[in-house]
Design a protein around this motif. Structure first.
Motif, mmCIF file in Angstrom:
data_model
loop_
_atom_site.group_PDB
_atom_site.id
_atom_site.type_symbol
_atom_site.label_atom_id
_atom_site.label_comp_id
_atom_site.label_asym_id
_atom_site.label_seq_id
_atom_site.Cartn_x
_atom_site.Cartn_y
_atom_site.Cartn_z
ATOM 1 N N TYR A 50 6.011 1.687 -19.104
ATOM 2 C CA TYR A 50 6.709 2.980 -19.076
ATOM 3 C C TYR A 50 7.301 3.351 -20.440
ATOM 4 C CZ TYR A 50 6.527 1.349 -14.236
ATOM 5 O OH TYR A 50 6.114 0.826 -13.030
ATOM 6 N N TYR A 261 14.589 -1.154 -7.866
ATOM 7 C CA TYR A 261 13.750 0.048 -7.879
ATOM 8 C C TYR A 261 12.367 -0.370 -7.381
ATOM 9 C CZ TYR A 261 17.690 1.580 -10.636
ATOM 10 O OH TYR A 261 18.971 1.867 -11.047
ATOM 11 N N LEU A 264 8.767 -0.017 -9.335
ATOM 12 C CA LEU A 264 8.626 -0.259 -10.777
ATOM 13 C C LEU A 264 8.158 -1.665 -11.130
ATOM 14 C CD1 LEU A 264 11.586 1.640 -12.443
ATOM 15 C CD2 LEU A 264 9.315 2.439 -11.797
ATOM 16 N N PHE A 268 10.834 -1.719 -17.813
ATOM 17 C CA PHE A 268 10.896 -0.251 -17.750
ATOM 18 C C PHE A 268 11.910 0.369 -18.705
ATOM 19 C CE2 PHE A 268 13.267 -1.840 -13.965
ATOM 20 C CZ PHE A 268 14.541 -1.370 -14.233
ATOM 21 N N GLY A 271 13.884 3.621 -18.320
ATOM 22 C CA GLY A 271 13.320 4.158 -17.087
ATOM 23 C C GLY A 271 13.120 5.660 -17.094
ATOM 24 N N THR A 274 11.073 7.734 -14.442
ATOM 25 C CA THR A 274 10.812 6.863 -13.299
ATOM 26 C C THR A 274 11.986 6.932 -12.331
ATOM 27 O OG1 THR A 274 11.917 4.836 -14.059
ATOM 28 C CG2 THR A 274 9.714 5.291 -14.945
ATOM 29 N N GLU A 275 11.877 6.201 -11.228
ATOM 30 C CA GLU A 275 12.954 6.174 -10.239
ATOM 31 C C GLU A 275 14.214 5.495 -10.768
ATOM 32 O OE1 GLU A 275 12.226 3.128 -6.960
ATOM 33 O OE2 GLU A 275 10.250 3.153 -7.945
#
Length: 298
Positions: A50, A261, A264, A268, A271, A274-275
């Protein structure tokens, strides 16, 4: 102006970063190819996911802007004599993102499996974000030879900041240690044993440790408050190990906070997209709470 298609070697060789440009990116694989651009940084970060190009560009632009204002952004933590005695120490140091004057500081350690230091994704962006929230953020570049050598570098970094607090404009009370993966292990070890265990004498321990995705399971009754976050699809660090560690610490009366999370994978970073995006705000609140609590006990 730096953009996604800027060559990485042009950033490394930027006169603004003379002497330390190579440390912005992982150095374990040697110098990147002349054609590699910033939107290809992910190819240098084999244990990370990510990677956000906008974040990479933002970090470098901010560093350049600080240098154009003649502000020092990189500090050696070892003397020239120490670096001559151990040449690996040449590739160590602290990148500094200034927050408010006399605000507390955090040291962030990127991961990389003690093979490389993924600062461009996992510590420089964190330190920059902390500075934008008013804190003083340091990103450590450390030796990857062994975990012990890396922890010695983190202990020395803490010593350096304490010794130069007035010059740096930081408050040393209630500092925090942050890390991802291998860097999280470093933060945890320093939290458990303190800088003195790694050769830097009597210094206060951190008020909080902020950890991302690592399988570290050791802990002690003296551990600081600990925040952890991890992805549910992490094939490197099992989230259950992290959760069990924090549960054991909680039973000892240590303040902890755990975030999972589910979607994932490993590494990350912030993040972004992303969540997990925004987790750093939760972590800052956790640090603030424990820093305030530590002051109240005095």
């Amino acid at each position: 102006m730096v953009q996604a298609d800027t060559r990485i070697v042009d950033v490394i060789d930027d006169p603004l970063f003379e002497g330390y440009g190579r440390l912005i990116f992982p150095t374990a694989f040697g110098r990147p190819s002349p054609s590699m651009t910033l939107d290809q940084v992910s190819s240098m970060l084999i244990y990370h996911n990510y990677i956000n190009t906008d974040t990479t560009v933002d970090v470098i632009r901010q560093m350049q802007e600080q240098r154009k204002q003649d502000r020092q952004i990189f500090y050696d933590i070892y003397s020239q004599q120490e670096k001559r005695q151990d040449p690996e120490k040449k590739d160590t140091g602290l990148f500094f993102f200034r927050g408010e004057k006399k605000a507390p500081f955090a040291v962030v350690c990127a991961g990389g499996g003690f093979y490389y230091v993924g600062s461009i994704h996992e510590s420089l962006p964190h330190a920059l974000e902390l500075s934008r929230q008013g804190y003083n953020g340091f990103a450590l570049v450390y030796r990857t030879r062994t975990a012990d050598a890396a922890c010695q570098d983190l202990a020395r970094a803490i010593r350096f900041i304490f010794d130069h607090a007035a010059e740096l404009g930081v408050d040393t009370e209630g500092y925090s240690l942050w890390g991802g993966s291998a860097g999280a292990r470093m933060a945890a070890y320093l939290g458990s044993y303190g800088p003195g265990a790694f050769g830097e004498g009597r210094l206060p321990r951190a008020s909080a440790v902020i950890m991302q995705y690592t399988g570290h399971s050791q802990y002690s009754p003296a551990d600081p408050a600990t925040y952890a976050c991890v992805g549910g699809r992490d094939g490197i660090a099992d989230w259950r190990v992290m959760k069990r560690r924090l549960q054991c610490m909680e039973e000892l009366g240590i303040d902890t906070e755990f975030h999972l999370y589910p979607g994932l994978r490993h590494g990350f970073g912030l993040g972004v997209g992303t969540e997990a995006e925004g987790w750093i705000d939760d972590a800052v609140r956790f640090w603030d709470r424990n820093r305030a609590g530590k002051k109240a006990l005095r």
